[in-house]
Design an enzyme around this catalytic site. Structure first.
Site, short mmCIF file in Angstrom:
data_model
loop_
_atom_site.label_atom_id
_atom_site.label_comp_id
_atom_site.label_asym_id
_atom_site.label_seq_id
_atom_site.Cartn_x
_atom_site.Cartn_y
_atom_site.Cartn_z
CE LYS A 225 -44.39 12.35 -67.00
NZ LYS A 225 -43.93 10.99 -67.38
CG ASP B 124 -44.28 16.95 -86.27
OD1 ASP B 124 -45.36 17.52 -86.53
OD2 ASP B 124 -43.16 17.40 -86.59
MN MN Z 1 -45.71 21.01 -85.10
#
Ligand code: MN
Ligand code: IPM
Length: 369
Positions: free
Chosen positions: A191, A251
């Site tokens: 970022k 994830d």
């Molecule tokens: Mn995790």
């Protein structure tokens, strides 16, 4: 080959899935004449219940003397009320720090036979094959100072994101080295339009890239990366990123594989390598025999490849997983069709063990020709 493996089943579905990973490793050892020993130790919520602390000194000692550590999952809602330093997760973070592995490798692939389990359209997910290299010992997870300042109903809380050049260099080197074994491309995610840590990250990664002229490097901001991962996952080979971004993006990328239950990880670079599925303890489904053990089993394959350099045995486990998928066996998280053959956690483990034996036979027959 001989190896002492310390097993930390941990919390929730952790014990169920590690049991299956251990059975598969025993099968591999039988077939190939290796000698693996397994010693279980408490960690996380299970350790808090037994000993009052999430990572007893005896567990740390055992892990430090092991050839490799295989962990299930850590975390339990029972301890939500405790301050962070006493929660089960504090035990996992301390373990990571004690073992010293700073590079967490998380491969994400779309198995053709599982493409229906992904919410992504087939033409987007098919052939996606990404390796996340997540920095694991720095950033907000470990930065000091951290804390909560009470202030009459308007408390303030703070964490510190901090990275040094050497911390960035060492994980970047792992990313470039692994890209060499793959398709030769690294995407560094940061970022840098806002954060100083990311500016240093980008400069340092760019400099390290000069030592790898054969590797292509590009940079993405984390918000854009989050979008590209699900709109165009095939544009990625290796994704190199800091600790928290890597936690979140890996994830997210599980949608490519069809389920978080499929994903494996290896933490390397320290004294002892640590292997764990990417999924958490999933307390809502624990103890019901429905958890997917394939992430844990694939982590065992990574153990064979990275710690023992047993590439054939690792490939046998991966081929066995694919074989069982192709035969239509599914745990609940990856089931999509009425024709799926639904199996329990332990049935899935047994199927993979059987397939490992036949895959190894086939390879032997092939070499013998
Ligand atoms: Mn995790
Ligand atoms: C993971 C987990 C852990 C992490 C938790 C349990 C502390 O989510 O391994 O991705 O955030 O690193």
């Amino acid at each position: 080959m001989q190896l002492r493996i310390v097993v930390l089943p941990g919390d929730g579905v952790g014990p169920e899935v590690t049991e299956q990973a251990v059975s598969v490793l025993r099968e591999v050892a039988n077939i190939h004449g290796h000698s693996f020993t397994f010693a279980e130790h408490p960690a996380g919520g299970a350790a808090i219940r037994q000993t009052g602390t999430p990572l007893p000194a005896s567990t740390v000692d055992a892990c430090q003397q092991a050839g490799a550590v295989l962990l299930g999952a850590i975390g339990s809602p029972e301890f939500d009320h405790l301050p962070s330093s006493l929660k089960p997760e504090a035990g996992l973070l301390q373990l990571r720090r004690e073992l010293g592995g700073f590079a967490n490798l998380r491969p994400v692939k779309c198995y053709e036979s599982l493409s229906a389990a992904s919410p992504l359209r087939g033409e987007i997910a098919e052939d996606a094959d990404i390796l996340f290299v997540r920095e694991l010992l720095g950033g907000l997870y470990f930065g000091e100072p951290r804390g909560i300042t009470p202030n009459n109903g308007n408390s303030a809380a703070f964490n510190t994101m901090r990275y040094s050049v050497s911390e960035i260099e060492r994980v970047a080197q792992v990313a470039f080295e692994t890209a060499r074994q793959r398709r030769g491309k690294v995407t560094s995610v940061d970022k840098a339009n806002v954060l100083e840590t990311s500016q240093l990250w980008r400069q340092t990664v760019t400099r390290v890239a000069c030592d790898y002229p054969d590797i292509t490097l590009d940079h993405l901001y984390v918000d854009a990366a989050a979008m590209h991962i699900i709109t165009n996952p095939r544009r990625f080979d290796v994704i190199l990123t800091e600790n928290l971004f890597g936690d979140i993006l890996s994830d997210e990328a599980a949608v490519i594989a069809g389920s978080l239950g499929m994903l494996a990880s290896a933490t390397v670079g320290g004294e002892v390598d640590l292997y764990e599925p990417v999924h958490g303890s999933a307390p809502d489904i624990a103890g019901r025999g429905i958890a997917n053990p394939l992430g844990a089993i694939a982590s065992a394959a990574m153990l064979l490849r990275h710690t023992l350099k047993l590439a054939d045995e690792a490939a046998d486990i991966e081929a066995a997983i694919e074989h069982v998928m192709e035969a239509g066996y599914r745990t609940r998280d990856i089931a999509t069709a009425a024709t799926d053959r639904m199996v329990t956690t332990s049935e899935m483990g047994e199927l993979v063990s059987e397939a490992v034996a036949s895959v190894a036979d086939m390879r032997y027959a092939y070499h013998a020709v």
